[in-house]
Design a protein around this motif. Structure first.
Motif, short mmCIF file in Angstrom:
data_model
loop_
_atom_site.label_atom_id
_atom_site.label_comp_id
_atom_site.label_asym_id
_atom_site.label_seq_id
_atom_site.Cartn_x
_atom_site.Cartn_y
_atom_site.Cartn_z
N LYS A 114 33.75 -11.31 -57.71
CA LYS A 114 32.34 -11.96 -57.27
C LYS A 114 31.95 -10.84 -55.77
O LYS A 114 30.94 -10.18 -55.60
CB LYS A 114 31.45 -12.75 -56.75
N LEU A 115 32.88 -10.86 -54.79
CA LEU A 115 33.09 -10.54 -53.35
C LEU A 115 33.07 -9.19 -53.77
O LEU A 115 32.02 -8.50 -52.84
CB LEU A 115 33.90 -11.45 -52.70
N GLY A 122 29.50 -7.71 -54.91
CA GLY A 122 28.63 -8.00 -54.21
C GLY A 122 28.21 -9.13 -54.36
O GLY A 122 27.16 -9.07 -55.92
N ALA A 123 28.25 -9.90 -53.45
CA ALA A 123 27.92 -11.19 -53.43
C ALA A 123 26.74 -11.77 -52.57
O ALA A 123 27.05 -11.46 -51.19
CB ALA A 123 29.19 -12.94 -53.95
N ARG A 124 26.31 -12.96 -52.44
CA ARG A 124 25.61 -13.96 -51.06
C ARG A 124 26.73 -14.91 -50.87
O ARG A 124 26.61 -15.91 -51.79
CB ARG A 124 23.99 -14.00 -51.56
N VAL A 125 26.38 -14.98 -49.64
CA VAL A 125 27.61 -15.72 -49.11
C VAL A 125 27.02 -16.75 -47.76
O VAL A 125 26.40 -15.30 -47.11
CB VAL A 125 29.09 -15.21 -48.63
N TYR A 169 34.65 -7.53 -47.42
CA TYR A 169 34.42 -7.12 -48.68
C TYR A 169 33.04 -6.69 -48.68
O TYR A 169 31.83 -7.49 -48.34
CB TYR A 169 33.94 -8.41 -49.77
N SER A 176 29.56 -7.10 -49.98
CA SER A 176 28.84 -9.04 -50.03
C SER A 176 27.90 -8.86 -48.79
O SER A 176 28.37 -7.96 -47.63
CB SER A 176 29.47 -9.56 -49.86
N THR A 177 26.78 -9.55 -48.27
CA THR A 177 26.38 -10.35 -48.04
C THR A 177 26.22 -11.54 -46.90
O THR A 177 26.59 -12.14 -47.88
CB THR A 177 24.62 -9.62 -47.61
N GLN A 224 25.62 -6.20 -42.23
CA GLN A 224 25.89 -6.54 -43.02
C GLN A 224 25.45 -8.38 -43.45
O GLN A 224 26.29 -9.49 -43.70
CB GLN A 224 27.30 -6.65 -43.54
N TYR A 248 23.14 -19.37 -53.71
CA TYR A 248 24.11 -18.97 -52.53
C TYR A 248 25.38 -17.90 -53.74
O TYR A 248 25.86 -19.28 -54.67
CB TYR A 248 25.20 -19.26 -51.65
N ASP A 249 26.12 -16.42 -54.28
CA ASP A 249 27.52 -17.42 -55.25
C ASP A 249 28.19 -17.84 -54.35
O ASP A 249 29.01 -17.97 -55.03
CB ASP A 249 27.76 -16.10 -54.84
#
Length: 348
Positions: free
Chosen positions: A165-166, A169-172, A190, A193-194, A220, A236-237
């Motif tokens: 996922k990272l 492109g994931a939200r962290v 990564y 990802s953001t 980022q 959030y992922d």
């Protein structure tokens, strides 16, 4: 009373006193760049004074004390002091174990002794923000090498499906991010990802933003001032917490907020100090270190906050699992472990 046992105990006391007093010398060595300079090559005190610009007599005493403690090597025929490759890695390399940062944190922590002594009498808390700046900077510098060694190479790959996922492109969210070293390490690894880091401590967030801009990651990575119970966003992922849940007065409230903010298939990455659920199994050098630090930092901080929890740095897996279960999580496993940390994967 056995005189031999008294003598044995007093030998331990002398070793502890020597280590305590030596902490200041280690911090001086870091602040003045003495370890980094000595890593460049062996030197007599006079040569070292010429190299560093410091006073020869002070350096002589410092070098001899460091050699007596095994932190510096000494060659009697030449009268020169030096660092072995291993000593240099631990003392002079910021990406090594960064031993001086540990002592900087300890020195900063002990400045709060009058407040902590009074707190013993009253039961009041002492918040993280009430400590000296050396605590915040030292903790970040000390923990960062461990994150460099394990976070991206080991911990994230140990989580089911998270690295994929990272990469895509994931939200962290990084909760209790401090100065943001963990956030930046993940972001650099990564780039699709953001990341957003949250911490209630204003000064830490200010430094986190500056260091992130200096690293060219501001597009980022962002940072916000917020508690673990009130951080913003949802879907959030991945939500990460590194060595901070046990510091909170309301870890259950934080766990509930994580549960709300995660995507349905999201993951809570929780890293906590390793500890056995059997108290006496923590009576070892690492346990002593954690209990001592917890007495000055973790426990007082939790008592300064609402919530009624005082987990401490040696809470153990059972206490952490109970909080996750009470917050509605149904999947909990230890995904990895180091000599100092347990890494938990927690899912809805």
């Amino acid at each position: 009373m056995d005189p031999d046992k008294v003598h044995e105990f007093m030998n331990q006391v002398v070793a502890d006193m020597a280590a305590t007093d030596a902490a200041g010398s280690v911090v001086i060595g870091e602040r003045l760049g003495l370890y980094r300079s000595l890593a460049d090559g062996a030197a007599t005190p006079a040569e070292f004074a010429a190299r560093t610009g410091c006073h020869e007599r002070y350096l002589t005493e410092w070098l001899r004390g460091q050699a007596a403690g095994g932190y510096v090597s000494y060659d009697p025929p030449s009268g020169r002091f030096s660092l072995t490759a291993e000593q240099a890695f631990c003392l002079a390399d910021p990406d090594g174990p960064n031993v001086p940062a540990a002592f900087l944190t300890a020195m900063g922590t002990l400045r709060a002794e009058p407040k902590i002594t009074e707190a013993f009498r009253t039961g009041a808390g002492v918040g993280w923000h009430e400590h000296h700046e050396d605590v915040f900077v030292g903790c970040d510098a000390f923990y960062r090498p461990g994150y460099v060694a394990d976070l991206v190479p080991t911990w994230i790959p140990a989580l089911d499906g998270v690295e994929q996922k990272l990469l895509a492109g994931a939200r962290v969210a990084d909760i209790g991010c401090g100065l943001g070293s963990s956030t930046r390490l993940m972001a650099a690894a990564y780039p699709m990802s953001t990341f957003v880091g949250f911490d209630y401590h204003t000064e830490s967030i200010t430094l986190a933003r500056k260091r992130t801009a200096d690293a060219g990651l501001a597009s980022q990575v962002s940072f916000e001032i917020a508690t673990a119970q009130e951080f913003t966003g949802d879907g959030y992922d991945l939500i990460a917490m590194f060595d901070c849940l046990h510091d909170m007065g309301d870890p259950l409230g934080a766990a509930h907020r994580v549960r709300e903010a995660l995507a349905p298939d999201g993951t809570w990455l929780l890293v906590e100090p390793y500890a056995s659920d059997v108290v006496e199994e923590n009576f070892n050098p690492a346990g002593r270190l954690f209990y001592s630090a917890s007495t000055f930092l973790c426990l007082p901080n939790s008592l300064s906050q609402p919530g009624g929890y005082t987990l401490g740095a040696q809470a153990g897996e059972s206490a952490v699992r109970e909080i996750a279960t009470d917050a509605g999580f149904t999947r909990f496993r230890q995904a990895a472990q180091t000599g100092f940390n347990a890494v938990y994967e927690i899912r809805p």
